[in-house]
Design a protein around this motif. Structure first.
Motif, PDB file in Angstrom:
ATOM      1  N   LEU A  46      41.821  37.486  25.156  1.00 36.68           N
ATOM      2  CA  LEU A  46      40.483  37.300  25.717  1.00 36.68           C
ATOM      3  C   LEU A  46      40.450  37.698  27.187  1.00 36.68           C
ATOM      4  O   LEU A  46      39.478  38.319  27.650  1.00 36.68           O
ATOM      5  N   ALA A  47      41.476  37.340  27.927  1.00 33.97           N
ATOM      6  CA  ALA A  47      41.542  37.718  29.340  1.00 33.97           C
ATOM      7  C   ALA A  47      41.600  39.242  29.492  1.00 33.97           C
ATOM      8  O   ALA A  47      40.967  39.822  30.381  1.00 33.97           O
ATOM      9  N   PHE A  48      42.353  39.897  28.608  1.00 31.06           N
ATOM     10  CA  PHE A  48      42.432  41.362  28.662  1.00 31.06           C
ATOM     11  C   PHE A  48      41.073  41.996  28.358  1.00 31.06           C
ATOM     12  O   PHE A  48      40.628  42.911  29.062  1.00 31.06           O
ATOM     13  N   LEU A  49      40.388  41.527  27.315  1.00 31.95           N
ATOM     14  CA  LEU A  49      39.091  42.098  26.952  1.00 31.95           C
ATOM     15  C   LEU A  49      38.048  41.823  28.023  1.00 31.95           C
ATOM     16  O   LEU A  49      37.198  42.676  28.311  1.00 31.95           O
ATOM     17  N   PHE A  54      34.789  44.579  32.506  1.00 32.87           N
ATOM     18  CA  PHE A  54      34.425  44.782  33.903  1.00 32.87           C
ATOM     19  C   PHE A  54      35.089  46.021  34.481  1.00 32.87           C
ATOM     20  O   PHE A  54      34.563  46.624  35.420  1.00 32.87           O
ATOM     21  N   LEU A  55      36.229  46.418  33.944  1.00 36.17           N
ATOM     22  CA  LEU A  55      36.862  47.661  34.382  1.00 36.17           C
ATOM     23  C   LEU A  55      35.980  48.859  34.018  1.00 36.17           C
ATOM     24  O   LEU A  55      35.761  49.760  34.845  1.00 36.17           O
ATOM     25  N   LEU A  56      35.455  48.877  32.799  1.00 38.98           N
ATOM     26  CA  LEU A  56      34.572  49.966  32.387  1.00 38.98           C
ATOM     27  C   LEU A  56      33.286  49.964  33.207  1.00 38.98           C
ATOM     28  O   LEU A  56      32.788  51.037  33.593  1.00 38.98           O
ATOM     29  N   GLY A 106      43.678  42.510  36.634  1.00 40.00           N
ATOM     30  CA  GLY A 106      43.590  41.446  35.649  1.00 40.00           C
ATOM     31  C   GLY A 106      44.040  41.898  34.269  1.00 40.00           C
ATOM     32  O   GLY A 106      44.707  41.139  33.548  1.00 40.00           O
ATOM     33  N   CYS A 107      43.687  43.130  33.876  1.00 40.06           N
ATOM     34  CA  CYS A 107      44.128  43.650  32.583  1.00 40.06           C
ATOM     35  C   CYS A 107      45.653  43.747  32.510  1.00 40.06           C
ATOM     36  O   CYS A 107      46.273  43.285  31.539  1.00 40.06           O
ATOM     37  N   GLY A 276      36.610  34.253  34.052  1.00 37.43           N
ATOM     38  CA  GLY A 276      37.778  35.104  34.266  1.00 37.43           C
ATOM     39  C   GLY A 276      38.898  34.385  34.998  1.00 37.43           C
ATOM     40  O   GLY A 276      40.076  34.558  34.673  1.00 37.43           O
ATOM     41  N   ALA A 277      38.532  33.564  35.987  1.00 37.15           N
ATOM     42  CA  ALA A 277      39.548  32.818  36.728  1.00 37.15           C
ATOM     43  C   ALA A 277      40.233  31.787  35.836  1.00 37.15           C
ATOM     44  O   ALA A 277      41.461  31.608  35.901  1.00 37.15           O
ATOM     45  N   LEU A 278      39.475  31.095  34.988  1.00 43.75           N
ATOM     46  CA  LEU A 278      40.072  30.105  34.089  1.00 43.75           C
ATOM     47  C   LEU A 278      41.008  30.756  33.087  1.00 43.75           C
ATOM     48  O   LEU A 278      42.090  30.221  32.780  1.00 43.75           O
ATOM     49  N   LEU A 279      40.614  31.902  32.539  1.00 42.22           N
ATOM     50  CA  LEU A 279      41.504  32.615  31.615  1.00 42.22           C
ATOM     51  C   LEU A 279      42.788  33.046  32.308  1.00 42.22           C
ATOM     52  O   LEU A 279      43.890  32.920  31.748  1.00 42.22           O
ATOM     53  N   ALA A 280      42.654  33.558  33.542  1.00 42.81           N
ATOM     54  CA  ALA A 280      43.855  33.977  34.275  1.00 42.81           C
ATOM     55  C   ALA A 280      44.751  32.780  34.600  1.00 42.81           C
ATOM     56  O   ALA A 280      45.984  32.884  34.540  1.00 42.81           O
ATOM     57  N   LEU A 281      44.153  31.648  34.938  1.00 48.68           N
ATOM     58  CA  LEU A 281      44.953  30.452  35.203  1.00 48.68           C
ATOM     59  C   LEU A 281      45.696  29.986  33.960  1.00 48.68           C
ATOM     60  O   LEU A 281      46.842  29.533  34.038  1.00 48.68           O
TER      61      LEU A 281
END
Length: 287
Positions: A46-49, A54-56, A106-107, A276-281
């Protein structure tokens, strides 16, 4: 005798029939790494997607900005009509570059489970969130100064109307959608050197076609000369064919009407960054 005393403890471990002590010692010093749970894999994907989306989006904004800059100066040695520092397309380039860089970090951090990349990503999100909160506070505390800055920006757009295609497009869209003309009235276009009545060109004493109430000829063909001679008309005659009201008051009224939508968009952006921050954490905790 001294050597025997030293060797006795080691020999006692070696004489263990089942080797239980050696196995326990190896388990203590070489524990097996915990296997990530299926939920951890799901969070990582989920973090990758999330970052890929946002990268695209950042790459799209960057492509629009680069295209806008190259469209004004297609040749490497050509002269630019607009300085690069004041080109509005430069903002698209900077925003797209920043968003794509952070999202790419992040990806990669989610895929490779890299603590360094994930910490950089979290730090960048924290900086962006702080800038957004600071911008919101400035909007509330410095509304009068921002109103003056908006007025100066509109005046600059009027003066550089023919020099910058982006500003020309922006001014035409504002005047056409808000049904206004000029800054305070349609006579503000006299400050433009091309529309001034003393100008030798064909546009002298005129206004842009976006000031016309009916800019179409025969109902379908745009009439780009519908504003010619508009500054030479009186207020009553001009009001029959032109929008005589200024865009400063109309734009301020429109912004007040869109305050709810702007606040909703800002809150949605902050929530997306928080997700996004919660997924990264979570990924960083599993690492």
């Amino acid at each position: 005798q001294a050597s025997r005393l030293v060797e006795l403890p080691y020999s006692s471990f070696d004489d263990d029939d089942d080797g239980n002590v050696a196995e326990q010692d190896s388990e203590v010093w070489n524990p097996d790494p915990p296997k990530p749970s299926p939920f951890s894999h799901c969070v990582r994907y989920l973090a990758f997607l999330w970052n890929l989306l946002f990268l695209l989006l950042g790459l799209l904004i960057l492509a629009v900005g680069v295209w806008g800059l190259l469209a004004k100066n297609p040749l490497p040695g050509g002269e630019r009509g607009v300085p690069l520092g004041s080109d509005p397309m430069l903002l698209f380039v900077l925003v797209g570059l920043g968003a794509s860089t952070v999202s790419l970090t992040g990806c990669l951090g989610a895929v490779r489970a890299s603590p360094c990349l994930l910490r950089f990503f979290l730090g960048a999100l924290l900086v962006f969130g702080g800038l957004e909160v600071l911008g919101g506070l400035l909007l509330l505390l410095a509304r009068r100064r921002l109103r003056d800055a908006l007025r100066d920006l509109l005046l600059l757009c009027l003066l550089r109307y023919q020099e910058d295609p982006d500003l020309q497009f922006l001014v035409d869209e504002v005047q056409r959608s808000l049904q206004c003309c000029g800054l305070e009235s349609y006579r503000d276009w006299e400050s433009n050197p091309y529309f001034n009545c003393s100008s030798p060109g064909a546009q002298a004493c005129g206004v842009p076609a976006s000031c016309c109430q009916d800019p179409l000829q025969n109902g379908s063909v745009p009439n780009l000369q519908c504003g010619f001679g508009g500054l030479g008309l009186g207020l009553a005659a001009a009001g029959a064919v032109l929008y005589v009201g200024g865009c400063e008051a109309a734009l301020a009224m429109w912004l007040r009407g869109q305050a709810g939508a702007i606040a909703t968009g800002a809150i949605a952006l902050v929530l997306l960054e928080a997700v996004g921050a919660l997924l990264a954490l979570r990924v960083l905790g599993d690492v």
